[in-house]
Design an enzyme around this catalytic site. Sequence first.
Site, PDB file in Angstrom:
ATOM      1  N   ASP A 266     -78.493  77.528  33.385  1.00  0.00           N
ATOM      2  CA  ASP A 266     -79.038  77.691  31.559  1.00  0.00           C
ATOM      3  C   ASP A 266     -79.023  78.961  33.030  1.00  0.00           C
ATOM      4  O   ASP A 266     -79.424  79.544  34.057  1.00  0.00           O
ATOM      5  CB  ASP A 266     -80.639  77.044  32.105  1.00  0.00           C
ATOM      6  CG  ASP A 266     -81.154  77.915  31.321  1.00  0.00           C
ATOM      7  OD1 ASP A 266     -80.942  77.298  29.381  1.00  0.00           O
ATOM      8  OD2 ASP A 266     -82.035  78.144  30.505  1.00  0.00           O
ATOM      9  N   ASP A 310     -76.629  74.398  23.569  1.00  0.00           N
ATOM     10  CA  ASP A 310     -77.925  74.924  22.726  1.00  0.00           C
ATOM     11  C   ASP A 310     -78.175  75.936  22.899  1.00  0.00           C
ATOM     12  O   ASP A 310     -79.694  75.979  23.799  1.00  0.00           O
ATOM     13  CB  ASP A 310     -78.721  73.163  23.573  1.00  0.00           C
ATOM     14  CG  ASP A 310     -80.163  73.273  22.518  1.00  0.00           C
ATOM     15  OD1 ASP A 310     -80.263  73.283  21.151  1.00  0.00           O
ATOM     16  OD2 ASP A 310     -80.464  72.298  23.049  1.00  0.00           O
ATOM     17  N   CYS A 363     -82.003  74.242  16.781  1.00  0.00           N
ATOM     18  CA  CYS A 363     -83.031  73.374  16.146  1.00  0.00           C
ATOM     19  C   CYS A 363     -83.460  73.834  14.773  1.00  0.00           C
ATOM     20  O   CYS A 363     -84.354  73.699  14.866  1.00  0.00           O
ATOM     21  CB  CYS A 363     -84.254  72.986  16.883  1.00  0.00           C
ATOM     22  SG  CYS A 363     -84.800  73.931  18.385  1.00  0.00           S
TER      23      CYS A 363
END
EC number: 2.1.1.176
Length: 431
Positions: A266, A310, A363
């Site tokens: 990340d 993601d 999302c």
Amino acid sequence: MRLPGRIDAAIAVLTDVEERHRPVAEALKDWGLSHRFAGSGDRAAIGDLVYDALRRRSSIAWRMGEETPRALALGAVVFHWAEPVESLNQLFSEDRHAPEKLTESELERLQAASEENMPEAVRADVPDFAAKELERVFGTAWVEEAMALGGRPPLDLRVNVLKAERDKVEAQLARFDVEKTRLSPVGLRVPPREGARRHPNVQADEAYQRGRIEIQDEASQLAALLAASGVDDSGGQILDFCAGGGGKTLALSAALANRGQIYAHDADRHRLAPIFERLKRAGARNVQVRQPGEGALDDLDGRMDVVLVDAPCSGSGTWRRRPDAKWRIREDALQLRADEQEKILHAASRFVRPGGLLVYVTCSLFPAENGERVAAFTEAQPEFQALDLAPAWDKVTAADKPRWATPAGLVLTPASTATDGFFVAAMARQP
């Protein structure tokens, strides 16, 4: 605390959120710290009332004729908790912690207000620009889909198959009224609670402490399982490019039964920090954490069977969990997010081997962050082609493909799949 005191507290929290423009979670935490007499049940009920008021803010305000914190709290408790209007004033007069008694105007609104002639965007409880975006995706079903984003969410758990079997964990957690998830083969669900009933604290349970379960929405579980289906039985090589706290990394590790190699990375080392303890608790041994830094991933160039992205997004698919975010987002923020997503996709794509997959997940339910990003990426990098996920969906779920499935990606929603709102797409790099 009784209901009147809880309503008064909810009004105070909503006022704090409005005046100081701060997240609800922070306002609730501060209220609890300054009112230590309130028990855990009180704090949970106050939080539920605040969140319900924000989930249905637009429609409550329309029915009440005003959008004040008091109007929102009163409307939530009457319209959505089904508290009889006639009893409120009596309760208020008997409780010194109660707000002021209802005015004649409030009584009239609470007793007579209906949804007749309510505009669609108000009934949908979303900002105007979001209504337009959702209509682009869902057509005439957009109001139904938007309203589902305003409901209470379930508590979803992923059974860690490295340590336990779903049937055994279901039996162990039977006192929580868990049930198997419909689509994820490793999920359990505690259905949404009504009124002031709160979800159980599963993190205090032995099953969580011993790493047998993780809290993870069913859609997120499915995204990880779909990504894992892109490697063979040996496990292969997977890069979780935006791993964050490691939720999908853990799910990938379990799906691969500790085979192969997963690299968790990340750009924000603070977001990545919780992953180490979580990996240990879960018994995940096939994960290598790569901290951000120059050249941290250079040795992975062109080697990965699957790269999972993601991507940071608006979070519109999770508005039922974070309703305050729904009213803070601005239309111009979508373009900023889209630019960021485009950069991340291009940065991640170099790690995909020829014949490998780039899996893109958000999302969000907005096309600007989903299908349009996939189309723009494949146009800019024609060696990647969008892959129909229907076969992978059938393999993972053994269920009919989602209502909003297209060859370019899958859209999961509270209304259609009973999950959070998620978008999943896969792009194959040509050999």
